[in-house]
Design a protein around this motif. Structure first.
Motif, PDB file in Angstrom:
ATOM      1  N   THR A  78      29.677  57.041  38.725  1.00  0.00           N
ATOM      2  CA  THR A  78      29.995  55.662  39.072  1.00  0.00           C
ATOM      3  C   THR A  78      29.797  54.785  37.844  1.00  0.00           C
ATOM      4  N   VAL A  79      30.725  53.857  37.634  1.00  0.00           N
ATOM      5  CA  VAL A  79      30.651  52.896  36.526  1.00  0.00           C
ATOM      6  C   VAL A  79      30.771  51.500  37.121  1.00  0.00           C
ATOM      7  N   THR A  80      29.960  50.574  36.615  1.00  0.00           N
ATOM      8  CA  THR A  80      30.104  49.179  37.018  1.00  0.00           C
ATOM      9  C   THR A  80      30.593  48.371  35.825  1.00  0.00           C
ATOM     10  N   CYS A  81      31.501  47.470  36.086  1.00  0.00           N
ATOM     11  CA  CYS A  81      32.022  46.549  35.082  1.00  0.00           C
ATOM     12  C   CYS A  81      31.551  45.154  35.490  1.00  0.00           C
ATOM     13  N   PRO A  82      30.817  44.461  34.634  1.00  0.00           N
ATOM     14  CA  PRO A  82      30.254  43.166  35.016  1.00  0.00           C
ATOM     15  C   PRO A  82      31.326  42.084  35.187  1.00  0.00           C
ATOM     16  N   PRO A  83      30.980  41.008  35.868  1.00  0.00           N
ATOM     17  CA  PRO A  83      31.921  39.913  36.047  1.00  0.00           C
ATOM     18  C   PRO A  83      32.497  39.431  34.716  1.00  0.00           C
ATOM     19  N   GLY A  84      33.824  39.257  34.704  1.00  0.00           N
ATOM     20  CA  GLY A  84      34.496  38.707  33.535  1.00  0.00           C
ATOM     21  C   GLY A  84      34.749  39.666  32.392  1.00  0.00           C
ATOM     22  N   GLU A  85      34.218  40.883  32.429  1.00  0.00           N
ATOM     23  CA  GLU A  85      34.407  41.818  31.318  1.00  0.00           C
ATOM     24  C   GLU A  85      35.834  42.370  31.324  1.00  0.00           C
ATOM     25  N   GLU A  86      36.544  42.184  30.215  1.00  0.00           N
ATOM     26  CA  GLU A  86      37.891  42.738  30.099  1.00  0.00           C
ATOM     27  C   GLU A  86      37.781  44.230  29.824  1.00  0.00           C
ATOM     28  N   HIS A  87      38.463  45.020  30.648  1.00  0.00           N
ATOM     29  CA  HIS A  87      38.371  46.471  30.569  1.00  0.00           C
ATOM     30  C   HIS A  87      39.659  47.113  31.090  1.00  0.00           C
ATOM     31  N   TRP A  88      39.733  48.412  30.976  1.00  0.00           N
ATOM     32  CA  TRP A  88      40.834  49.200  31.540  1.00  0.00           C
ATOM     33  C   TRP A  88      40.263  50.538  31.967  1.00  0.00           C
ATOM     34  N   HIS A  89      40.987  51.277  32.797  1.00  0.00           N
ATOM     35  CA  HIS A  89      40.561  52.614  33.199  1.00  0.00           C
ATOM     36  C   HIS A  89      41.777  53.450  33.541  1.00  0.00           C
ATOM     37  N   GLY A  90      41.616  54.764  33.383  1.00  0.00           N
ATOM     38  CA  GLY A  90      42.711  55.679  33.685  1.00  0.00           C
ATOM     39  C   GLY A  90      42.323  57.113  33.406  1.00  0.00           C
ATOM     40  N   ALA A  91      43.317  57.981  33.499  1.00  0.00           N
ATOM     41  CA  ALA A  91      43.111  59.411  33.293  1.00  0.00           C
ATOM     42  C   ALA A  91      43.083  59.748  31.804  1.00  0.00           C
ATOM     43  N   THR A  92      42.538  60.924  31.480  1.00  0.00           N
ATOM     44  CA  THR A  92      42.672  61.420  30.111  1.00  0.00           C
ATOM     45  C   THR A  92      44.118  61.888  29.930  1.00  0.00           C
ATOM     46  N   ASP A  93      44.425  62.323  28.723  1.00  0.00           N
ATOM     47  CA  ASP A  93      45.801  62.762  28.439  1.00  0.00           C
ATOM     48  C   ASP A  93      46.130  64.131  29.025  1.00  0.00           C
ATOM     49  N   THR A  94      45.114  64.865  29.500  1.00  0.00           N
ATOM     50  CA  THR A  94      45.361  66.226  29.995  1.00  0.00           C
ATOM     51  C   THR A  94      44.967  66.452  31.442  1.00  0.00           C
ATOM     52  N   THR A  95      44.325  65.458  32.078  1.00  0.00           N
ATOM     53  CA  THR A  95      43.841  65.662  33.441  1.00  0.00           C
ATOM     54  C   THR A  95      44.169  64.487  34.344  1.00  0.00           C
ATOM     55  N   LEU A  96      44.304  64.787  35.608  1.00  0.00           N
ATOM     56  CA  LEU A  96      44.391  63.749  36.627  1.00  0.00           C
ATOM     57  C   LEU A  96      43.022  63.105  36.777  1.00  0.00           C
ATOM     58  N   MET A  97      42.999  61.894  37.342  1.00  0.00           N
ATOM     59  CA  MET A  97      41.737  61.262  37.690  1.00  0.00           C
ATOM     60  C   MET A  97      41.975  60.389  38.906  1.00  0.00           C
ATOM     61  N   ALA A  98      41.054  60.457  39.855  1.00  0.00           N
ATOM     62  CA  ALA A  98      41.100  59.577  41.024  1.00  0.00           C
ATOM     63  C   ALA A  98      39.758  58.885  41.148  1.00  0.00           C
ATOM     64  N   HIS A  99      39.800  57.608  41.507  1.00  0.00           N
ATOM     65  CA  HIS A  99      38.552  56.884  41.744  1.00  0.00           C
ATOM     66  C   HIS A  99      38.701  55.909  42.900  1.00  0.00           C
ATOM     67  N   LEU A 100      37.565  55.589  43.485  1.00  0.00           N
ATOM     68  CA  LEU A 100      37.492  54.476  44.413  1.00  0.00           C
ATOM     69  C   LEU A 100      37.239  53.240  43.568  1.00  0.00           C
ATOM     70  N   ALA A 101      38.058  52.222  43.738  1.00  0.00           N
ATOM     71  CA  ALA A 101      37.889  50.956  43.032  1.00  0.00           C
ATOM     72  C   ALA A 101      37.397  49.931  44.040  1.00  0.00           C
ATOM     73  N   LEU A 102      36.240  49.346  43.761  1.00  0.00           N
ATOM     74  CA  LEU A 102      35.607  48.394  44.670  1.00  0.00           C
ATOM     75  C   LEU A 102      35.374  47.082  43.935  1.00  0.00           C
ATOM     76  N   ALA A 103      35.841  45.994  44.516  1.00  0.00           N
ATOM     77  CA  ALA A 103      35.632  44.675  43.923  1.00  0.00           C
ATOM     78  C   ALA A 103      35.388  43.677  45.049  1.00  0.00           C
ATOM     79  N   VAL A 104      34.562  42.706  44.764  1.00  0.00           N
ATOM     80  CA  VAL A 104      34.312  41.637  45.718  1.00  0.00           C
ATOM     81  C   VAL A 104      35.214  40.477  45.329  1.00  0.00           C
ATOM     82  N   GLY A 105      36.010  40.028  46.282  1.00  0.00           N
ATOM     83  CA  GLY A 105      36.935  38.930  46.034  1.00  0.00           C
ATOM     84  C   GLY A 105      36.217  37.610  45.818  1.00  0.00           C
TER      85      GLY A 105
END
Length: 136
Positions: free
Chosen positions: A83-110
């Motif tokens: 699990t990774v947390t990204c703090p409020p306002g932090e500009e970031h990106w996420h995705g798979a590596t170049d050789t593997t699939l990746m799935a995640h649950l993305a949770l955010a409070v509106g």
């Protein structure tokens, strides 16, 4: 208690993602609750655009190997069960590596006006390649 019907899996919009990404929404923000939750599946090389969340974001990897990168050049390699947390306002990106699939649950409070996400420009191929090489 209420069982919520599954929503159809949809291809993520090209204006916010690079590559093939599929979204299965679990919950959209609805007062009084503000939780946005989705299962997001990335094919190899696929990733989000740069973005931030007004109240932060939590990512829980369910399958595969992926990356989370920030504007300061830090990149984390993430694997199933982590699990990774990204703090409020932090500009970031996420995705798979170049050789593997990746799935995640993305949770955010509106923030009361939606899920609190501010979408920015795509992650360039050069930024992605550098992140692959630098990932912790």
């Amino acid at each position: 208690m209420e069982r919520i019907a599954s929503t159809p899996t949809a291809k993520a919009p090209a204006e916010r993602f690079t590559g093939d990404v599929y979204l299965s929404m679990i919950q959209t923000p609805s007062e009084p609750a503000r939780l946005a939750a989705a299962l997001v599946r990335f094919t190899p090389g696929a990733r989000t655009n740069w973005h931030s969340h007004a109240l932060g974001q939590t990512l829980h990897v369910t399958d595969g190997v992926g990356l989370v990168g920030t504007r300061d050049g830090r990149t984390l390699r993430i694997t199933a069960g982590q699990t990774v947390t990204c703090p409020p306002g932090e500009e970031h990106w996420h995705g798979a590596t170049d050789t593997t699939l990746m799935a995640h649950l993305a949770l955010a409070v509106g923030d009361g006006t939606g899920d609190g996400t501010t979408w920015l420009e795509p992650v360039t191929d050069a930024q992605y390649t550098a992140a692959l090489a630098a990932a912790d």
